[in-house]
Design a protein around this motif. Structure first.
Motif, short mmCIF file in Angstrom:
data_model
loop_
_atom_site.label_atom_id
_atom_site.label_comp_id
_atom_site.label_asym_id
_atom_site.label_seq_id
_atom_site.Cartn_x
_atom_site.Cartn_y
_atom_site.Cartn_z
N TYR A 67 -7.96 41.22 -20.88
CA TYR A 67 -7.15 41.34 -22.21
C TYR A 67 -6.90 39.73 -22.91
O TYR A 67 -7.41 39.83 -24.05
CB TYR A 67 -5.73 41.78 -22.10
N ALA A 68 -6.87 38.69 -21.97
CA ALA A 68 -6.79 37.29 -22.42
C ALA A 68 -8.17 36.88 -22.97
O ALA A 68 -8.38 36.24 -23.80
CB ALA A 68 -6.20 36.63 -21.27
N GLN A 69 -9.16 37.17 -22.05
CA GLN A 69 -10.65 36.96 -22.80
C GLN A 69 -11.07 37.60 -23.89
O GLN A 69 -11.56 36.84 -24.82
CB GLN A 69 -11.54 37.42 -21.59
N TRP A 70 -10.31 38.76 -24.16
CA TRP A 70 -10.78 39.62 -25.34
C TRP A 70 -9.90 38.92 -26.52
O TRP A 70 -10.32 38.70 -27.58
CB TRP A 70 -10.37 41.21 -25.23
N GLN A 71 -8.70 38.35 -26.13
CA GLN A 71 -7.90 37.80 -27.55
C GLN A 71 -8.22 36.59 -27.74
O GLN A 71 -8.61 36.15 -28.83
CB GLN A 71 -6.39 37.62 -26.61
N THR A 72 -9.03 35.70 -26.61
CA THR A 72 -9.51 34.32 -27.18
C THR A 72 -10.61 34.66 -27.85
O THR A 72 -10.98 33.94 -28.91
CB THR A 72 -9.85 33.86 -25.74
N ALA A 73 -11.74 35.41 -27.42
CA ALA A 73 -13.08 35.51 -28.15
C ALA A 73 -12.55 36.25 -29.48
O ALA A 73 -13.20 36.00 -30.61
CB ALA A 73 -13.81 36.70 -27.46
N LYS A 82 -8.12 34.80 -40.80
CA LYS A 82 -6.68 34.37 -40.64
C LYS A 82 -6.66 33.02 -40.09
O LYS A 82 -7.00 33.06 -39.06
CB LYS A 82 -6.02 35.24 -39.88
N LYS A 83 -6.21 32.01 -40.38
CA LYS A 83 -6.32 30.68 -40.13
C LYS A 83 -5.11 30.21 -39.25
O LYS A 83 -5.45 29.46 -38.49
CB LYS A 83 -5.87 29.85 -41.57
N HIS A 84 -3.98 30.98 -39.23
CA HIS A 84 -2.98 30.72 -38.33
C HIS A 84 -3.20 31.45 -36.98
O HIS A 84 -3.16 32.75 -36.96
CB HIS A 84 -1.40 31.17 -39.06
N PRO A 85 -3.09 30.67 -35.91
CA PRO A 85 -3.07 31.22 -34.41
C PRO A 85 -2.19 32.24 -34.09
O PRO A 85 -2.48 33.19 -33.61
CB PRO A 85 -3.11 30.11 -33.66
N THR A 86 -0.92 31.94 -34.44
CA THR A 86 0.11 32.98 -34.21
C THR A 86 -0.16 34.38 -34.77
O THR A 86 0.26 35.49 -34.51
CB THR A 86 1.43 32.40 -34.70
N GLU A 87 -0.51 34.09 -36.45
CA GLU A 87 -0.56 35.56 -37.07
C GLU A 87 -1.94 36.13 -36.45
O GLU A 87 -1.91 37.17 -36.32
CB GLU A 87 -1.12 35.10 -38.25
N ARG A 88 -2.79 35.37 -36.05
CA ARG A 88 -4.18 36.21 -35.39
C ARG A 88 -3.48 36.75 -33.96
O ARG A 88 -4.02 38.01 -33.92
CB ARG A 88 -5.19 35.19 -35.09
N ALA A 199 -20.27 46.00 -38.54
CA ALA A 199 -19.30 45.16 -38.15
C ALA A 199 -18.88 45.34 -36.80
O ALA A 199 -18.61 44.27 -35.96
CB ALA A 199 -18.18 45.24 -39.24
N GLN A 200 -18.79 46.49 -36.20
CA GLN A 200 -18.31 46.80 -35.03
C GLN A 200 -19.38 45.94 -34.17
O GLN A 200 -18.74 45.58 -33.25
CB GLN A 200 -18.53 48.19 -34.69
N ARG A 201 -20.42 45.84 -34.26
CA ARG A 201 -21.34 45.08 -33.32
C ARG A 201 -20.83 43.55 -32.92
O ARG A 201 -21.02 43.26 -31.81
CB ARG A 201 -22.86 45.16 -33.49
N LEU A 202 -20.15 43.03 -34.33
CA LEU A 202 -19.76 41.71 -34.07
C LEU A 202 -18.57 41.63 -33.27
O LEU A 202 -18.36 40.46 -32.89
CB LEU A 202 -19.57 41.16 -35.34
N TRP A 203 -17.87 42.63 -33.03
CA TRP A 203 -16.61 42.66 -32.45
C TRP A 203 -16.66 43.18 -30.93
O TRP A 203 -15.78 43.30 -30.11
CB TRP A 203 -15.54 43.29 -32.84
N MET A 204 -17.67 43.38 -30.44
CA MET A 204 -18.25 44.12 -29.04
C MET A 204 -17.73 43.14 -28.12
O MET A 204 -17.98 41.93 -28.19
CB MET A 204 -19.55 44.53 -29.19
N HIS A 205 -17.10 43.55 -27.02
CA HIS A 205 -16.27 42.71 -25.76
C HIS A 205 -16.66 43.55 -24.62
O HIS A 205 -16.23 44.86 -24.75
CB HIS A 205 -15.24 41.92 -26.19
N PRO A 206 -16.72 43.00 -23.42
CA PRO A 206 -16.49 44.04 -22.29
C PRO A 206 -15.17 44.45 -21.96
O PRO A 206 -15.13 45.73 -21.53
CB PRO A 206 -16.67 42.76 -21.08
N ALA A 207 -14.25 44.01 -22.78
CA ALA A 207 -12.69 44.64 -22.48
C ALA A 207 -12.69 45.95 -23.24
O ALA A 207 -11.65 46.61 -23.25
CB ALA A 207 -11.64 43.72 -23.02
N ASP A 208 -13.73 46.19 -24.40
CA ASP A 208 -13.75 47.49 -25.17
C ASP A 208 -13.89 48.58 -24.33
O ASP A 208 -13.89 49.62 -24.54
CB ASP A 208 -14.85 47.20 -26.14
#
Length: 208
Positions: A67-73, A82-88, A199-208
């Motif tokens: 989850y942490a890795q997905w959040q970071t990526a 979204k510019k603000h880290p907390t909002e993201r 668009a989905q392909r741009l967001w692919m991640h092993p956590a998916d």
């Protein structure tokens, strides 16, 4: 062309080419209000009720790391919108919770949000669809409490969008092409499913 089918609530990806819309445009269509049986309406109403705080359920250290890795990526990609880290962080945590709750791939929901609203919380389409996932106001009446202004609330919008998308995919027996078209109000036309899958392909991640 063989259409993709969603088996066991997992997406089989299509290799489709589709140009993404400019980030400032909302791509919502005119979703059609369809009659719902009492059983379906009750089930959908229950699914959107009780919007508890979106706390991730991460029972193991491996789950927490993934989850942490997905959040970071994802946060890095989302910084374009979204510019603000907390909002993201709050947005991604809520999306993770609602997508998982509805049994949808994270990348698919992110792709829908990107194409529908370009991650704009207060986006309104020409057809009146609202928020991140461009939910039509009639859904608030059909399965909610009737207050369509709540569709601008982040978790409410993501919950409605995910529940509705899950319902429409099930209606189409897992056919992702037709389910996405139905969500957008352009069932059977290729432009919207192609845009979301691109668009989905741009967001692919092993956590998916």
């Amino acid at each position: 062309m063989t259409r993709p089918v969603l088996h066991s609530r997992r997406v089989c990806l299509l290799s489709l080419c589709g140009a993404l819309l400019p980030s400032g445009l909302a791509h919502a269509g005119r979703q059609i209000e369809e009659p719902l049986s009492h059983a379906v309406r009750s089930a959908l109403s229950a699914a959107v009720a009780a919007a508890a705080p979106p706390e991730p359920l991460l029972p193991t250290a491996s789950d927490q790391q993934s989850y942490a890795q997905w959040q970071t990526a994802s946060s890095l990609r989302l910084s374009r919108y979204k510019k603000h880290p907390t909002e993201r962080q709050e947005f991604l945590q809520t999306l993770w919770y609602e997508a998982r709750r509805a049994g949808l791939p994270l990348s698919l929901v992110l792709g829908v949000v990107q194409v529908e609203s370009a991650f704009r919380k207060y986006a309104i389409s020409s057809a009146g669809a609202r928020g991140y996932m461009q939910v039509m106001p009639f859904w608030a009446r059909l399965i909610g409490d009737g207050d369509d202004s709540r569709l601008f609330h982040m978790q409410t919008n993501l919950r409605f969008g995910c529940v509705i998308l899950r319902h429409l995919l099930d209606r189409e027996r897992g056919d992702l092409f037709m389910g996405l078209g139905r969500y957008n109000g352009s069932r059977g036309q290729a432009a919207y499913p192609q845009a979301v899958l691109s668009a989905q392909r741009l967001w692919m991640h092993p956590a998916d």
